[in-house]
Design an enzyme around this catalytic site. Structure first.
Site, PDB file in Angstrom:
ATOM      1  N   ALA A  76      27.802   6.376  -7.006  1.00  0.00           N
ATOM      2  CA  ALA A  76      27.917   5.831  -5.689  1.00  0.00           C
ATOM      3  C   ALA A  76      29.012   4.849  -5.762  1.00  0.00           C
ATOM      4  CB  ALA A  76      26.522   5.454  -5.272  1.00  0.00           C
TER       5      ALA A  76
ATOM      6  N   ILE B  51      20.216   6.636 -11.765  1.00  0.00           N
ATOM      7  CA  ILE B  51      21.656   7.099 -12.561  1.00  0.00           C
ATOM      8  C   ILE B  51      22.774   7.112 -11.491  1.00  0.00           C
ATOM      9  CG2 ILE B  51      21.210   9.525 -12.366  1.00  0.00           C
ATOM     10  CD1 ILE B  51      22.633   9.426 -15.270  1.00  0.00           C
ATOM     11  N   LYS B  52      22.268   7.530 -10.133  1.00  0.00           N
ATOM     12  CA  LYS B  52      23.222   7.818  -9.121  1.00  0.00           C
ATOM     13  C   LYS B  52      24.036   6.524  -8.537  1.00  0.00           C
ATOM     14  CE  LYS B  52      22.613  12.393  -8.456  1.00  0.00           C
ATOM     15  NZ  LYS B  52      23.582  13.344  -8.810  1.00  0.00           N
ATOM     16  N   ASP B  53      23.329   5.390  -9.162  1.00  0.00           N
ATOM     17  CA  ASP B  53      24.357   4.359  -8.675  1.00  0.00           C
ATOM     18  C   ASP B  53      25.566   4.326  -9.067  1.00  0.00           C
ATOM     19  OD1 ASP B  53      21.727   3.400  -7.777  1.00  0.00           O
ATOM     20  OD2 ASP B  53      21.512   1.664  -8.980  1.00  0.00           O
TER      21      ASP B  53
END
Length: 359
Positions: free
Chosen positions: A67, A62-64
């Site tokens: 970012a 999910i951190k994409d």
């Protein structure tokens, strides 16, 4: 925040799982992940429980989303120019997302991370070309905390940014314009509750804000692991306590209210405390009953979704996020020795222990 062009870039769709529209590189492939109906747990609770398959983002988590949003925001503001350096303090997944974005957009990536994180994450960051600095895991108040070290490092460089994922609200904005709308569309607006754990707070705040705007009756809950102060903070009406204890989960839990979480914390419906024992058990249950190979934070979220569904009653519809896959933690989560060293060997039901194949 972001120009219409940058916003469109983040929101660029590749359709849900059935649409074959071509996208523009790594950044274009982020988002529009499937919403998975968790059949076994839904049948057991008499509710409908869904998990947003964030492990299907191109960088694997999910951190994409954060970012991409943070880097595009920095570009839009002129904070970084071609060939610059992106620096972040991260427990792993944001760093991995940033490393992918930096490769795709021509930046150098430097990551400071607690030395308690899995070797799989550290190795992957290095393979993606990031410069990795594992540092002692100390509280945020300590000047040697990995976030402070990342900030100081970036300040010494020219043409560099510290992405500041915890307090940079471009993080929350990514979920407000993408994750939240996707969930609303995929559920056709028929959703009673959303729950997830927080590290930066960006997902919970962004999704929560969007869903509440669409339907003020939608309940938004925070799920918290051991060692975090947020459950007690929310349950007590806003009293921060000293952080104590720890959890086997990585990248979630907090000792403070971040700027991202602060944009929504007063609108939360409640909080749930989820033990490591429940999270570990759910890792194995999801593998066995749903065929989903997920990390401990995803499992914690699903435990919380089950508990929220039980609170809301039969027939309720609850959504959570499946943050990443178990392959980033497999040397721990499926190791009998490691689990026993953490006092979690007995947390796995007897019939599921066949999956703990690593010594």
């Amino acid at each position: 925040m972001l120009s219409a062009l940058r916003r469109a870039s983040i929101q660029q769709t590749r359709g849900f799982a059935t649409n074959n529209i071509a996208v523009d590189g790594f950044t274009g492939a982020v988002g529009n992940t499937p919403l998975i109906y968790l059949k076994t747990l839904s049948e057991q609770t008499g509710s409908k429980i869904y998990g947003k398959a964030e492990f299907q983002n191109p960088g694997g988590s999910i951190k994409d989303r954060a970012a991409v949003s943070i880097v595009l925001d920095a570009e839009e503001k002129g904070c970084i120019k071609p060939g610059g350096t992106v620096v972040e303090g991260t427990a792993g997944n944001t760093g991995i997302g940033l490393a992918h974005v930096c490769r795709a957009r021509g930046y150098k990536c430097v990551i400071f991370m607690p030395n308690t994180q899995s070797q799989e994450k550290i190795d992957l960051l290095s393979m993606l070309g990031a410069e990795v600095h594992p540092v002692p895991a100390v509280p945020y108040e300590d000047p040697l905390n990995y976030n402070h070290q990342a900030k100081e490092y970036a300040e010494k460089l020219e043409n560099a940014i510290w992405t500041d994922q915890f307090d940079n609200t471009a993080n929350t904005y990514a979920h407000y314009i993408s994750t939240g709308p996707e969930i609303w569309e995929q559920t056709k607006g028929d959703i009673d509750g959303f729950v997830c754990s927080t590290g930066t707070g960006g997902t919970l705040a962004g999704v929560g804000k969007y869903l509440k705007q669409k339907n003020p009756k939608t309940q938004i809950w925070l799920a918290d692991p051991p060692g975090s102060v947020l459950y007690k903070y929310i349950s007590s009406g806003g009293k921060l306590i000293e952080r104590g204890g720890s959890s086997i989960t990585e990248g979630i839990g907090q000792g403070r209210v971040t700027n991202n979480l602060g944009t929504f914390v007063n609108d939360l419906s409640g909080a749930l405390h989820i033990s490591d024992e429940k999270s570990i058990s759910m890792v194995y249950q999801l593998l066995d009953s749903e065929g989903l190979y997920l990390g401990a934070s995803s499992a914690l979220n699903v435990v919380a979704a089950v508990e929220l569904a039980q609170k809301l009653g039969k027939g309720s519809k609850v959504v959570t996020v499946l943050c990443d896959g178990a392959y980033r933690y497999q040397s721990r989560l499926f190791s009998k020795k490691w689990l026993e060293s953490k006092g979690l060997g007995d947390a796995i039901p007897e019939y599921l222990r066949k999956y703990a194949v690593l010594d």
